[in-house]
Design a protein around this motif. Structure first.
Motif, mmCIF file in Angstrom:
data_model
loop_
_atom_site.group_PDB
_atom_site.id
_atom_site.type_symbol
_atom_site.label_atom_id
_atom_site.label_comp_id
_atom_site.label_asym_id
_atom_site.label_seq_id
_atom_site.Cartn_x
_atom_site.Cartn_y
_atom_site.Cartn_z
ATOM 1 N N SER A 241 1.080 -0.942 0.089
ATOM 2 C CA SER A 241 -0.300 -0.139 0.309
ATOM 3 C C SER A 241 0.901 0.805 0.141
ATOM 4 N N ASN A 242 0.018 2.313 -0.893
ATOM 5 C CA ASN A 242 0.660 3.368 -0.827
ATOM 6 C C ASN A 242 -0.839 4.643 0.303
ATOM 7 N N ILE A 243 0.634 4.543 2.108
ATOM 8 C CA ILE A 243 -0.387 4.900 2.425
ATOM 9 C C ILE A 243 0.280 6.373 3.283
ATOM 10 N N VAL A 244 -0.492 7.613 2.682
ATOM 11 C CA VAL A 244 -0.446 8.759 3.157
ATOM 12 C C VAL A 244 -0.840 10.059 4.109
ATOM 13 N N ALA A 245 -0.456 10.864 4.459
ATOM 14 C CA ALA A 245 -1.074 12.035 5.626
ATOM 15 C C ALA A 245 -2.286 12.607 4.653
ATOM 16 N N GLY A 246 -3.004 12.914 4.458
ATOM 17 C CA GLY A 246 -4.347 14.058 4.552
ATOM 18 C C GLY A 246 -4.847 14.355 4.777
ATOM 19 N N LYS A 247 -5.538 15.106 4.651
ATOM 20 C CA LYS A 247 -6.852 16.476 5.166
ATOM 21 C C LYS A 247 -7.847 15.745 4.508
ATOM 22 N N MET A 248 -10.031 15.435 4.862
ATOM 23 C CA MET A 248 -10.797 16.026 4.537
ATOM 24 C C MET A 248 -10.886 16.621 4.422
ATOM 25 N N THR A 249 -11.352 17.582 3.571
ATOM 26 C CA THR A 249 -11.752 18.921 3.105
ATOM 27 C C THR A 249 -12.820 19.070 3.175
ATOM 28 N N GLN A 250 -13.638 18.444 2.931
ATOM 29 C CA GLN A 250 -15.267 18.036 2.902
ATOM 30 C C GLN A 250 -15.690 17.095 1.910
ATOM 31 N N ASP A 251 -16.829 16.958 2.140
ATOM 32 C CA ASP A 251 -17.743 15.416 1.489
ATOM 33 C C ASP A 251 -16.919 15.438 -0.066
ATOM 34 N N PHE A 252 -16.837 14.508 -0.334
ATOM 35 C CA PHE A 252 -15.763 14.178 -1.697
ATOM 36 C C PHE A 252 -14.429 14.995 -1.881
ATOM 37 N N LEU A 253 -14.360 15.463 -1.423
ATOM 38 C CA LEU A 253 -12.892 15.945 -1.202
ATOM 39 C C LEU A 253 -11.923 15.814 -0.346
ATOM 40 N N VAL A 254 -10.730 15.384 -1.178
ATOM 41 C CA VAL A 254 -9.344 15.167 -0.173
ATOM 42 C C VAL A 254 -7.913 15.888 -0.279
ATOM 43 N N GLU A 255 -7.389 16.181 0.378
ATOM 44 C CA GLU A 255 -6.122 17.254 0.423
ATOM 45 C C GLU A 255 -4.947 16.213 0.844
ATOM 46 N N PHE A 256 -4.053 15.549 -0.108
ATOM 47 C CA PHE A 256 -2.393 14.682 0.632
ATOM 48 C C PHE A 256 -1.818 15.859 -1.357
#
Length: 362
Positions: A241-256
């Motif tokens: 797996s590629n596992i990276v830190a991210g942020k759920m900015t809103q529903d259906f949008l993610v930041e990494f």
């Protein structure tokens, strides 16, 4: 009305005196006629579960039910369960027939009944004609079939298999995976298989229980476990797996990786910290300007059916790629992926909450 599960664990804990708990408050159900795998690293508690079902040990607390009846204190010889051990535990001084007939002779069955049952068991494991063969003359795969025949001849409701393929070479192990799965389907008996090999678990199981430190981290079908891991341990243990830190900015949008991407997840808090999983085979190599991610190739290994390519992006994230395309170490490439390839893992989420979140998507 659903049929009653054949095995049910209800808040079972197992602790040996002076040691930390091997199992901690474990609950699960086993349905009749399915192939289950207990998967996890050494010391995770999977063999302890097998021993509890077999009756070789008793729980410290909690209850184990067999067909709705508590069996905590029922001895092993009174349970409708047979075990195939890692070393097969065959009697070297007895031939194939006598090894398989051993349990039937203890039950004092008639000679004609014993012969009929042994021959039927040998037919099931494709060893007809091997009745007089000495155990020392058998290959590893044949010995395993004898051990399985000895287990099924007693007509148990459950067969427990404690890492029975670990001593076999890779080619034979793969062959025996197919044979075991086919045998279970033909017999219709519940199989509970213990292994630390995730490829075996994915290939053979109807359902997998992934264990770590005495707790079931996640349960589900092989596809569920692989595509929707609940946490970093499961994602890392089941496949690469590629596992990276991210942020759920809103529903259906993610930041990494310094960018924002569309995803299929929802129901999390705005700007909630999360972890992202993307499987190596879901990353596609493109030209730099066409990639959703721009990365630099660090290493490349040829694995026969694909190249294993390790890259890094501008934020320092490492990306493992499985591709049939060959690249050049040191060059810049683009990586693209489908929206559905992004899997969001929430910190501290229980399996129940995780399942409810997935159900809400559909």
């Amino acid at each position: 009305m659903n049929e009653q599960p054949i095995i049910r664990f209800e808040k079972v804990t197992k602790q040996y005196q002076g040691d930390a708990a091997v199992l901690r408050d474990v609950s699960f159900t086993i349905e009749r006629g399915r192939f289950y795998t207990l998967l996890g690293p050494s010391g995770c508690g999977k063999t302890t579960i097998l021993r509890l079902i077999a009756g070789f040990t008793e729980p410290t607390s909690g209850n184990i039910y067999f067909n709705g009846r508590v069996i905590n204190h029922i001895p092993a010889n009174k349970r409708q369960v047979n075990t195939v051990f890692q070393d097969y535990a065959l009697f070297p001084h007895l031939n194939v027939f006598e090894n398989i007939a051993f349990g039937l002779r203890i039950k004092k069955l008639k000679r004609a009944d014993i012969e009929a049952k042994v021959k039927e068991a040998l037919r099931f494991v494709n060893l007809t004609g091997y009745e007089s063969r000495e155990i020392k003359e058998m290959s590893g795969g044949q010995r395993q079939r004898v051990a399985i025949a000895r287990a099924i001849v007693n007509e148990p409701e459950i067969i427990l298999l404690d890492e029975p393929l670990s001593a076999l070479d890779l080619k034979l192990r793969t062959e025996m995976q197919y044979e075991l799965r086919e045998l279970q389907q033909r017999l219709g008996i519940t199989f509970i298989f213990v292994t630390h090999d995730q490829e075996e678990a994915l290939a053979m199981s109807d359902e997998i229980f992934v264990l770590s430190e005495g707790i079931i981290q996640q349960s589900g079908t092989p596809t569920d476990i692989y595509d929707e891991p609940i946490n970093r341990f499961v994602a890392d243990f089941i496949g690469e797996s590629n596992i990276v830190a991210g942020k759920m900015t809103q529903d259906f949008l993610v930041e990494f990786g310094g960018r924002t991407f569309e995803c299929v997840d929802r129901g999390l808090h705005p700007n909630e910290p999360i972890e992202i999983v993307i499987r190596p085979e879901d990353l596609e190599i493109t030209a730099v300007q066409q990639g959703k991610l721009q990365v630099q190739v660090e290493t490349q290994l040829f694995r026969g059916v694909h190249y294993e390519i390790l890259c890094s992006d501008e934020t320092g994230n490492k990306w493992l790629v499985h591709s049939t395309k060959k690249v050049v170490v040191g060059e810049a490439i683009g990586l693209t992926f489908e929206t559905e390839a992004i899997h969001v893992m929430r910190f501290g989420e229980s399996e129940e909450d995780f399942d409810r979140r997935l159900e809400a998507y559909s």
